[in-house]
Design an enzyme around this catalytic site. Structure first.
Site, PDB file in Angstrom:
ATOM      1  N   GLU A  74      28.631  24.780  61.861  1.00 58.15           N
ATOM      2  CA  GLU A  74      29.354  23.964  62.588  1.00 58.15           C
ATOM      3  C   GLU A  74      28.790  23.650  63.854  1.00 58.15           C
ATOM      4  O   GLU A  74      29.266  23.701  64.917  1.00 58.15           O
ATOM      5  CB  GLU A  74      30.930  24.669  62.730  1.00 58.15           C
ATOM      6  CG  GLU A  74      31.481  24.827  61.552  1.00 58.15           C
ATOM      7  CD  GLU A  74      31.879  23.614  60.644  1.00 58.15           C
ATOM      8  OE1 GLU A  74      31.936  22.715  61.254  1.00 58.15           O
ATOM      9  OE2 GLU A  74      31.991  23.722  59.498  1.00 58.15           O
ATOM     10  N   ASP A  89      27.647  20.836  59.488  1.00 62.09           N
ATOM     11  CA  ASP A  89      28.052  22.072  58.481  1.00 62.09           C
ATOM     12  C   ASP A  89      27.046  23.297  58.905  1.00 62.09           C
ATOM     13  O   ASP A  89      27.478  24.260  59.135  1.00 62.09           O
ATOM     14  CB  ASP A  89      28.097  21.704  57.071  1.00 62.09           C
ATOM     15  CG  ASP A  89      29.284  20.815  56.578  1.00 62.09           C
ATOM     16  OD1 ASP A  89      30.319  20.809  57.458  1.00 62.09           O
ATOM     17  OD2 ASP A  89      28.958  20.326  55.651  1.00 62.09           O
ATOM     18  N   TRP A 104      27.656  19.484  53.524  1.00 62.57           N
ATOM     19  CA  TRP A 104      28.249  19.637  52.427  1.00 62.57           C
ATOM     20  C   TRP A 104      29.824  18.752  52.226  1.00 62.57           C
ATOM     21  O   TRP A 104      30.624  18.998  52.904  1.00 62.57           O
ATOM     22  CB  TRP A 104      28.664  20.890  51.941  1.00 62.57           C
ATOM     23  CG  TRP A 104      29.158  21.131  50.417  1.00 62.57           C
ATOM     24  CD1 TRP A 104      30.217  20.916  49.961  1.00 62.57           C
ATOM     25  CD2 TRP A 104      28.479  21.900  49.492  1.00 62.57           C
ATOM     26  NE1 TRP A 104      30.526  21.200  48.694  1.00 62.57           N
ATOM     27  CE2 TRP A 104      29.156  21.738  48.237  1.00 62.57           C
ATOM     28  CE3 TRP A 104      27.012  22.562  49.163  1.00 62.57           C
ATOM     29  CZ2 TRP A 104      28.990  22.638  47.089  1.00 62.57           C
ATOM     30  CZ3 TRP A 104      26.966  23.177  47.951  1.00 62.57           C
ATOM     31  CH2 TRP A 104      27.661  23.046  46.912  1.00 62.57           C
ATOM     32  N   GLU A 105      29.668  17.769  51.247  1.00 61.48           N
ATOM     33  CA  GLU A 105      30.822  16.587  51.501  1.00 61.48           C
ATOM     34  C   GLU A 105      32.200  17.383  51.007  1.00 61.48           C
ATOM     35  O   GLU A 105      31.965  18.008  49.875  1.00 61.48           O
ATOM     36  CB  GLU A 105      30.271  15.469  50.674  1.00 61.48           C
ATOM     37  CG  GLU A 105      31.535  14.188  50.794  1.00 61.48           C
ATOM     38  CD  GLU A 105      31.669  14.005  52.361  1.00 61.48           C
ATOM     39  OE1 GLU A 105      32.713  14.546  52.802  1.00 61.48           O
ATOM     40  OE2 GLU A 105      30.830  13.347  52.755  1.00 61.48           O
TER      41      GLU A 105
END
Length: 198
Positions: A74, A89, A104-105
């Site tokens: 993050e 991410d 990562w979607e």
């Protein structure tokens, strides 16, 4: 989890040929391959019902693998542009002081566009050495949260990022898929992302 395809939209400059980048890519690939379900199994199995499985718990397992390999989770970029993009991410600092990013979607197709645009801005501003977006295959996404972004849905727009005027940088998309399907396991629990179940 298995990797179906790695598509490079931008692959320019000396960094993409270095052992350092090869190591980063290996860490990302190993993080994907390490994602299993149910917990304790040796493969990633999905409950085969449309829109039944959440995606947030899958990303968490991926991130935890990267954190064990000294990635930061993050991370919010500090860029010269007026926009203030949301956090990435996971990132890892490279030897020249820039970062390598991976997303990562867990959102819809608009989220996929934002993720690639965010990493493209990082490349243009010199904050990122590269970035990779991970998306489910068409076969996988049918069993995930409704309207989750998928590789096949964003593929028609790849030419947009391929034509970014940049002398150096890496931008890629990885297509992933589950190893197996079984009704003998429970669906992956859906987390919350704002008000939406993910």
């Amino acid at each position: 989890m298995k990797i179906i395809k790695i598509e490079f939209l931008i692959q320019k400059g000396p960094f993409c040929k270095t052992p350092e980048f090869a190591t980063l890519l290996d860490e990302i690939k190993n993080a994907i391959l390490s994602v299993t379900h149910p917990e304790g199994s040796r493969q990633f199995t999905l409950y085969p019902e449309k829109k039944a499985n959440g995606v947030v718990p899958i990303k968490k397992n991926f991130q935890e693998f990267l954190v064990r390999n000294k990635w930061k989770r993050e991370y919010r970029m500090s860029i010269a542009s007026r926009i203030k993009p949301g956090p990435i991410d996971a990132v890892k600092k490279v030897s020249d002081g820039r970062y390598f990013a991976v997303e990562w979607e867990t959102g819809n197709i608009s989220s996929s566009h934002r993720a690639l645009n965010k990493m493209a801005v990082g490349l243009l501003d010199g904050v990122l050495a590269g970035g990779i977006l991970i998306l489910p295959s068409r076969n996988m996404y049918q069993y995930l949260t409704d309207r989750i972004g998928s590789y096949s849905e964003i593929e028609p727009y790849f030419s947009v990022w391929r034509n970014i005027l940049i002398e150096e940088g890496i931008l890629a998309v990885i297509e992933i898929e589950h190893d197996a399907e079984s009704t003998d396991i429970p669906p992956i629990k859906k987390g919350t992302d704002g008000r939406a179940l993910r």
